[in-house]
Design a protein around this motif. Structure first.
Motif, PDB file in Angstrom:
ATOM      1  N   GLY A 178      46.333  35.273  29.394  1.00 26.79           N
ATOM      2  CA  GLY A 178      47.615  35.925  29.687  1.00 26.79           C
ATOM      3  C   GLY A 178      47.503  37.446  29.649  1.00 26.79           C
ATOM      4  N   GLU A 179      46.809  37.968  28.634  1.00 29.81           N
ATOM      5  CA  GLU A 179      46.624  39.419  28.531  1.00 29.81           C
ATOM      6  C   GLU A 179      45.747  39.935  29.671  1.00 29.81           C
ATOM      7  OE1 GLU A 179      46.840  39.757  23.628  1.00 29.81           O
ATOM      8  OE2 GLU A 179      44.928  39.386  24.631  1.00 29.81           O
ATOM      9  N   ALA A 180      44.735  39.136  30.016  1.00 33.43           N
ATOM     10  CA  ALA A 180      43.799  39.565  31.065  1.00 33.43           C
ATOM     11  C   ALA A 180      44.491  39.658  32.421  1.00 33.43           C
ATOM     12  CB  ALA A 180      42.614  38.607  31.144  1.00 33.43           C
ATOM     13  N   ILE A 181      45.333  38.665  32.745  1.00 31.11           N
ATOM     14  CA  ILE A 181      45.979  38.740  34.067  1.00 31.11           C
ATOM     15  C   ILE A 181      47.027  39.841  34.072  1.00 31.11           C
ATOM     16  CG2 ILE A 181      45.465  36.410  34.891  1.00 31.11           C
ATOM     17  CD1 ILE A 181      48.183  35.507  34.065  1.00 31.11           C
ATOM     18  N   TRP A 182      47.620  40.094  32.907  1.00 28.50           N
ATOM     19  CA  TRP A 182      48.566  41.206  32.805  1.00 28.50           C
ATOM     20  C   TRP A 182      47.824  42.538  32.981  1.00 28.50           C
ATOM     21  CZ3 TRP A 182      53.248  42.879  33.233  1.00 28.50           C
ATOM     22  CH2 TRP A 182      53.650  44.049  32.608  1.00 28.50           C
ATOM     23  N   ALA A 183      46.659  42.664  32.342  1.00 24.69           N
ATOM     24  CA  ALA A 183      45.898  43.914  32.394  1.00 24.69           C
ATOM     25  C   ALA A 183      45.325  44.174  33.786  1.00 24.69           C
ATOM     26  CB  ALA A 183      44.776  43.893  31.362  1.00 24.69           C
ATOM     27  N   THR A 184      44.918  43.114  34.495  1.00 26.66           N
ATOM     28  CA  THR A 184      44.289  43.312  35.806  1.00 26.66           C
ATOM     29  C   THR A 184      45.323  43.379  36.935  1.00 26.66           C
ATOM     30  OG1 THR A 184      43.899  40.929  35.910  1.00 26.66           O
ATOM     31  CG2 THR A 184      42.033  42.296  35.290  1.00 26.66           C
ATOM     32  N   GLY A 185      46.540  42.993  36.634  1.00 29.10           N
ATOM     33  CA  GLY A 185      47.594  43.096  37.653  1.00 29.10           C
ATOM     34  C   GLY A 185      47.887  41.799  38.376  1.00 29.10           C
ATOM     35  N   GLY A 186      47.582  40.679  37.739  1.00 26.89           N
ATOM     36  CA  GLY A 186      47.937  39.398  38.357  1.00 26.89           C
ATOM     37  C   GLY A 186      46.759  38.453  38.472  1.00 26.89           C
ATOM     38  N   LEU A 187      47.103  37.202  38.688  1.00 24.90           N
ATOM     39  CA  LEU A 187      46.096  36.135  38.749  1.00 24.90           C
ATOM     40  C   LEU A 187      45.048  36.378  39.834  1.00 24.90           C
ATOM     41  CD1 LEU A 187      45.248  33.260  37.784  1.00 24.90           C
ATOM     42  CD2 LEU A 187      46.753  32.349  39.555  1.00 24.90           C
ATOM     43  N   GLU A 188      45.520  36.724  41.038  1.00 24.29           N
ATOM     44  CA  GLU A 188      44.580  36.907  42.148  1.00 24.29           C
ATOM     45  C   GLU A 188      43.591  38.028  41.823  1.00 24.29           C
ATOM     46  OE1 GLU A 188      47.879  36.789  42.339  1.00 24.29           O
ATOM     47  OE2 GLU A 188      48.585  36.057  44.287  1.00 24.29           O
ATOM     48  N   LYS A 189      44.107  39.131  41.279  1.00 22.86           N
ATOM     49  CA  LYS A 189      43.234  40.264  40.963  1.00 22.86           C
ATOM     50  C   LYS A 189      42.239  39.913  39.858  1.00 22.86           C
ATOM     51  CE  LYS A 189      45.995  43.986  42.741  1.00 22.86           C
ATOM     52  NZ  LYS A 189      46.989  45.014  42.446  1.00 22.86           N
ATOM     53  N   PHE A 190      42.709  39.137  38.890  1.00 20.75           N
ATOM     54  CA  PHE A 190      41.816  38.696  37.823  1.00 20.75           C
ATOM     55  C   PHE A 190      40.668  37.879  38.417  1.00 20.75           C
ATOM     56  CE2 PHE A 190      40.641  35.297  34.800  1.00 20.75           C
ATOM     57  CZ  PHE A 190      40.118  36.072  33.779  1.00 20.75           C
ATOM     58  N   PHE A 191      40.998  36.956  39.323  1.00 25.70           N
ATOM     59  CA  PHE A 191      39.964  36.121  39.939  1.00 25.70           C
ATOM     60  C   PHE A 191      39.024  36.949  40.814  1.00 25.70           C
ATOM     61  CE2 PHE A 191      42.482  32.220  38.975  1.00 25.70           C
ATOM     62  CZ  PHE A 191      41.474  31.596  38.261  1.00 25.70           C
ATOM     63  N   VAL A 192      39.596  37.918  41.522  1.00 22.99           N
ATOM     64  CA  VAL A 192      38.768  38.776  42.361  1.00 22.99           C
ATOM     65  C   VAL A 192      37.744  39.518  41.491  1.00 22.99           C
ATOM     66  CG1 VAL A 192      38.860  40.953  43.670  1.00 22.99           C
ATOM     67  CG2 VAL A 192      40.293  39.018  44.339  1.00 22.99           C
ATOM     68  N   GLY A 193      38.186  39.970  40.326  1.00 20.84           N
ATOM     69  CA  GLY A 193      37.276  40.633  39.389  1.00 20.84           C
ATOM     70  C   GLY A 193      36.151  39.710  38.964  1.00 20.84           C
ATOM     71  N   LEU A 194      36.504  38.466  38.671  1.00 20.86           N
ATOM     72  CA  LEU A 194      35.480  37.494  38.257  1.00 20.86           C
ATOM     73  C   LEU A 194      34.520  37.192  39.397  1.00 20.86           C
ATOM     74  CD1 LEU A 194      37.417  34.855  36.113  1.00 20.86           C
ATOM     75  CD2 LEU A 194      35.987  36.696  35.307  1.00 20.86           C
ATOM     76  N   ILE A 195      35.065  37.099  40.603  1.00 23.00           N
ATOM     77  CA  ILE A 195      34.220  36.834  41.775  1.00 23.00           C
ATOM     78  C   ILE A 195      33.248  38.000  41.981  1.00 23.00           C
ATOM     79  CG2 ILE A 195      34.233  36.617  44.321  1.00 23.00           C
ATOM     80  CD1 ILE A 195      35.164  34.053  42.988  1.00 23.00           C
TER      81      ILE A 195
END
Lengths: 211, 211
Positions: A178-195
């Protein structure tokens, strides 16, 4: 997940001919703001809230049937519905609980928003560390240290922040999803970072293999 | 996300010296099961629920202060707390609402479980399609069709299911993130599936480049 996996089967019921004074005591005892009204066969015939009870007591009504909502006015779900439907209804109608019916119209449980919150929040509470751990297992031939190094590189590239592999590891040990998706600006952005991290470790692995 | 971003600032308050008959009418009018009790400076001095009101009416109590909880008995949060804290408290204490205080102890809002459900469920409702779309943009030199083809291959490999790229595309257009993590068996497994797809498209890209 089905409604029946989310519902509380430990609920109280009242009958339309019960005295509201007694019903108020029952609702207070079990700390319930709402309760289904059922007939002898446990079929839903109404719904009352403690706000109907305060009105009933004040205005001198005697019986549950004098103050209850009719089934048509009640938001309900079926036990085999997707749990998602109960969540959407609770959110849309802003109710604190929803009666759950089987195919015969019998009340078999109650969905409570506090239970929904508990279930939904579990996803948010997953440690980011666990996702990286799963990633590490999936990416054969990549070590944990290489994964952390790639993560720090991607973070430096994206944010300009001076972060080392060790810092990164520490950060994901404490952070929740929850904190990570908040910090990265959303679920899609979080996944893009992981990709991006995944791409980098694979590129480095390929480069290493070519040496 | 902070508590102040999640709280409802459109709340009612009552004072300790108010008549509970009048308070019951106010709570019914605004459909509130709970309300903060505040002094002249809007500082939290108590908390009442409609279940305290039914008891108060039945037992002949007159004033809010005769039936209210004291601040020590009330679960509260600060406006600058992480919203996560309010979620964990709502889940732990099974309450329908939580008063929000500023640093002076003044009530500035109320957190409601129905609002928490709405906020938390947004993550679950994101279309899986959007994650793939973000992945497609991130992976340079990979087309959408190649991504769908790799996804179908990974799915066939993992589940034995005979699924085409077109079927896969159709599936993610309809599926939500919540459904996807439920179907794959959890967030980590869902993510591992994405990594496997990412690895395969990259491997195919590398192979193509070598030809």
């Amino acid at each position: 997940m089905k409604v029946r996996e989310l519902m509380d089967t430990n609920f109280i019921v009242v009958s339309p001919d019960q005295d509201i004074v007694k019903v108020s005591m029952k609702m207070e005892k079990y700390r319930k703001f709402t309760t289904p009204v059922v007939d002898e066969e446990k079929k839903l015939v109404g719904w009352i809230t403690s706000l109907d009870i305060t009105r009933g007591l004040r205005e001198g009504h005697k019986l549950v049937k004098d103050i209850m909502y009719t089934p048509k006015e009640v938001v309900s779900v079926k036990e085999n519905d997707a749990a998602r439907l109960a969540v959407l209804k609770a959110s849309k109608y802003k109710v604190v609980s929803i009666p759950v019916l089987n195919d015969n119209g019998t009340v078999v449980g109650v969905i409570r928003t506090c239970d929904i919150v508990k279930t939904l929040s579990q996803l948010y509470e997953i440690k980011v560390y666990k996702i990286f751990d799963a990633m590490d297992h999936e990416l054969k031939g990549v070590t944990w240290d290489e994964l952390m190094e790639a993560s720090a590189i991607v973070t430096r590239r994206e944010t300009g922040e001076r972060i080392t592999a060790k810092d990164y590891e520490q950060r994901i040990k404490n952070a929740t999803f929850g904190e990570a998706i908040w910090a990265t600006g959303g679920l899609e952005k979080f996944f893009v970072g992981l990709i991006a991290i995944g791409e980098l470790v694979i590129a480095r692995k390929v480069a290493r293999a070519r040496k």
